[in-house]
Design a protein around this motif. Sequence first.
Motif, short mmCIF file in Angstrom:
data_model
loop_
_atom_site.label_atom_id
_atom_site.label_comp_id
_atom_site.label_asym_id
_atom_site.label_seq_id
_atom_site.Cartn_x
_atom_site.Cartn_y
_atom_site.Cartn_z
N SER A 71 -2.24 -5.98 7.03
CA SER A 71 -1.81 -7.13 6.23
C SER A 71 -0.65 -7.85 6.91
CB SER A 71 -1.40 -6.69 4.82
OG SER A 71 -0.28 -5.84 4.83
N SER A 107 -1.25 -8.06 -0.57
CA SER A 107 -0.56 -8.31 0.70
C SER A 107 -1.34 -9.26 1.60
CB SER A 107 -0.32 -6.98 1.43
OG SER A 107 0.52 -6.14 0.69
N HIS A 146 6.24 -5.11 -1.57
CA HIS A 146 6.22 -3.66 -1.48
C HIS A 146 7.49 -3.03 -2.06
CE1 HIS A 146 2.62 -3.97 1.01
NE2 HIS A 146 2.52 -2.66 0.94
N ILE A 196 5.48 -10.05 1.96
CA ILE A 196 4.80 -8.76 1.85
C ILE A 196 5.82 -7.65 1.64
CG2 ILE A 196 3.38 -7.07 3.08
CD1 ILE A 196 2.03 -9.48 4.49
#
Length: 324
Positions: free
Chosen positions: A263, A309, A280, A276
């Motif tokens: 990703s 993602s 996370h 991203i």
Amino acid sequence: MRSSFKIIVYAILLSLLLNYIVYYGFTTNYTGDVFSEEGFKNQYNNSVYKFRILSKYILYFIYEAIKSPNIPDSRLLILDSHASNSFYNSYFILNTFFTSLVSIILVLILNNPLIKIAKNYKLLLIYSIISAICLTQFVVVPYDVSAYFFLLVFILMSLEYLIKSRIIYLIGMFFIIFISALNRETSALSISYLISILFFKYGISKKIFYPVLLMILAYLIAYIGLRLYFQNNTIFMHITFLSILLPKNLIGLLAWILLFILSISLANHKKNKLLIIYFHILSIPYIFSCFFTGLIFEMRLYIPLFLTSVILALMDTDKVKNLN
């Protein structure tokens, strides 16, 4: 429009083909005693599973619609001594239906003006995502693929909300969170995604506070309501910290890392990589719960993180920033 229709038809046929291969070309040696009505109820009416009611009842509905005299496949009897072909077929129908819906929503997301992807790569990306979804169904459950569908519908609505800022999209997102929380706790990732996007666009602002508060409220109403209804708040631990180091769990961890790297490598810009990472970090509670109440080898647990993602990687960050 004609090009999108062709991609949708391709994606639906691919969903049917790959699911058929997974369910009838292979036999799981991972999931057992859940391919009969009795065995299914023994597992899914207990522990944390009993709170995941939506897809469970859809599965029952499909089973009642297709139920026929039981002549079980010999391969199924190895998995469940009371196995029913009709019950097993119900899993296939349920998950193929939702995989097809996932593919349609994916096409709509990839066609959104806030997503930046070369036309030639759309089919390849859809093929890769559907393949990942099907491959990770070596753990046969009724709620994962539907959870991906609700997550993607939420993302699609959020993109429209960013573009048009209409209250109707917020209301739609509220109901999607509520419904998806009846299906699986994965719905909390929708909130992590929304915070990531809004924080990237607005920074710390009131424009973040009210939409996020509304989504948290939707999640909590469903989450707490289910636990009050069942009068239970089950918490269970499958593994300990040291068991993460077992070979099977290390393989699962490797799969998580590889999908994360994939990703990140798809990111259009450094800002996408940052998005991203935001996502996370905000998803740490979900990741923690997967590590200590799930089994890391069940790579399906990372799929919702991967799906989100990939979309964050392809987002046109300049357009998002410049939207009024």
